[in-house]
Design a protein around this motif. Structure first.
Motif, PDB file in Angstrom:
ATOM      1  N   GLU A 159       0.815  -1.220   0.000  1.00 51.04           N
ATOM      2  CA  GLU A 159       0.000   0.000   0.000  1.00 51.04           C
ATOM      3  C   GLU A 159       0.843   1.263   0.000  1.00 51.04           C
ATOM      4  O   GLU A 159       0.336   2.341  -0.301  1.00 51.04           O
ATOM      5  CB  GLU A 159      -0.947   0.001   1.198  1.00 51.04           C
ATOM      6  N   HIS A 160       2.107   1.178   0.320  1.00 52.39           N
ATOM      7  CA  HIS A 160       2.960   2.369   0.317  1.00 52.39           C
ATOM      8  C   HIS A 160       3.190   2.901  -1.095  1.00 52.39           C
ATOM      9  O   HIS A 160       3.512   4.067  -1.259  1.00 52.39           O
ATOM     10  CB  HIS A 160       4.304   2.077   0.992  1.00 52.39           C
ATOM     11  N   GLU A 193      -0.548   6.231  -3.861  1.00 46.86           N
ATOM     12  CA  GLU A 193      -0.614   7.564  -3.255  1.00 46.86           C
ATOM     13  C   GLU A 193      -2.041   8.006  -2.959  1.00 46.86           C
ATOM     14  O   GLU A 193      -2.248   9.038  -2.327  1.00 46.86           O
ATOM     15  CB  GLU A 193       0.069   8.573  -4.173  1.00 46.86           C
ATOM     16  N   ILE A 248      -4.299   6.293  -1.158  1.00 41.90           N
ATOM     17  CA  ILE A 248      -4.763   5.834   0.146  1.00 41.90           C
ATOM     18  C   ILE A 248      -3.630   5.974   1.150  1.00 41.90           C
ATOM     19  O   ILE A 248      -2.464   6.034   0.794  1.00 41.90           O
ATOM     20  CB  ILE A 248      -5.243   4.367   0.102  1.00 41.90           C
ATOM     21  N   SER A 249      -4.008   6.041   2.408  1.00 38.75           N
ATOM     22  CA  SER A 249      -2.980   6.027   3.457  1.00 38.75           C
ATOM     23  C   SER A 249      -2.835   4.589   3.935  1.00 38.75           C
ATOM     24  O   SER A 249      -3.826   3.919   4.242  1.00 38.75           O
ATOM     25  CB  SER A 249      -3.383   6.938   4.615  1.00 38.75           C
TER      26      SER A 249
END
Length: 105
Positions: free
Chosen positions: A40-41, A44, A46-47
């Motif tokens: 997920e990193h 961009e 979503i956190s």
């Protein structure tokens, strides 16, 4: 072979396979939680958030399965006298202890 013996061996294998599958599932749950967090990193939009419940559940399953299997192996090796002095049973029978000559009980 006797059918009762075959059934007993089948049950024994099932008793060992179930904790092994639990440990495998727990490891995969922990791996997936870590992988999704790092994956997920790159996005961009979503956190990234860590899946603590999935990781914790996987840790519990892994620890329970491996503890059962490790305890079973230690029990079997103690029974067959394969372990070192550190892992010998604390309440060993008196017949196993070597007595020095000239001492009386």
């Amino acid at each position: 072979m006797n059918t009762r013996l075959i059934f007993a061996r089948f049950v024994a294998i099932i008793v060992l396979v179930i904790p092994g599958l639990m440990a495998m599932k727990g490891f995969l749950m922990m791996k997936d939680a870590l992988f999704l967090y790092y994956a997920e990193h790159g996005n961009e939009q979503i956190s990234p958030g860590f899946q603590w419940l999935s990781f914790g559940g996987g840790l519990v399953l892994f620890a329970a399965g491996m503890s059962f299997l490790g305890g079973w192996i230690l029990f079997r090796d103690r029974k067959r006298n394969y372990v070192g002095p550190r892992f010998r049973s604390k309440n060993a029978p008196a017949a196993d202890k070597a007595e020095t000559p000239g001492t009386t009980s």
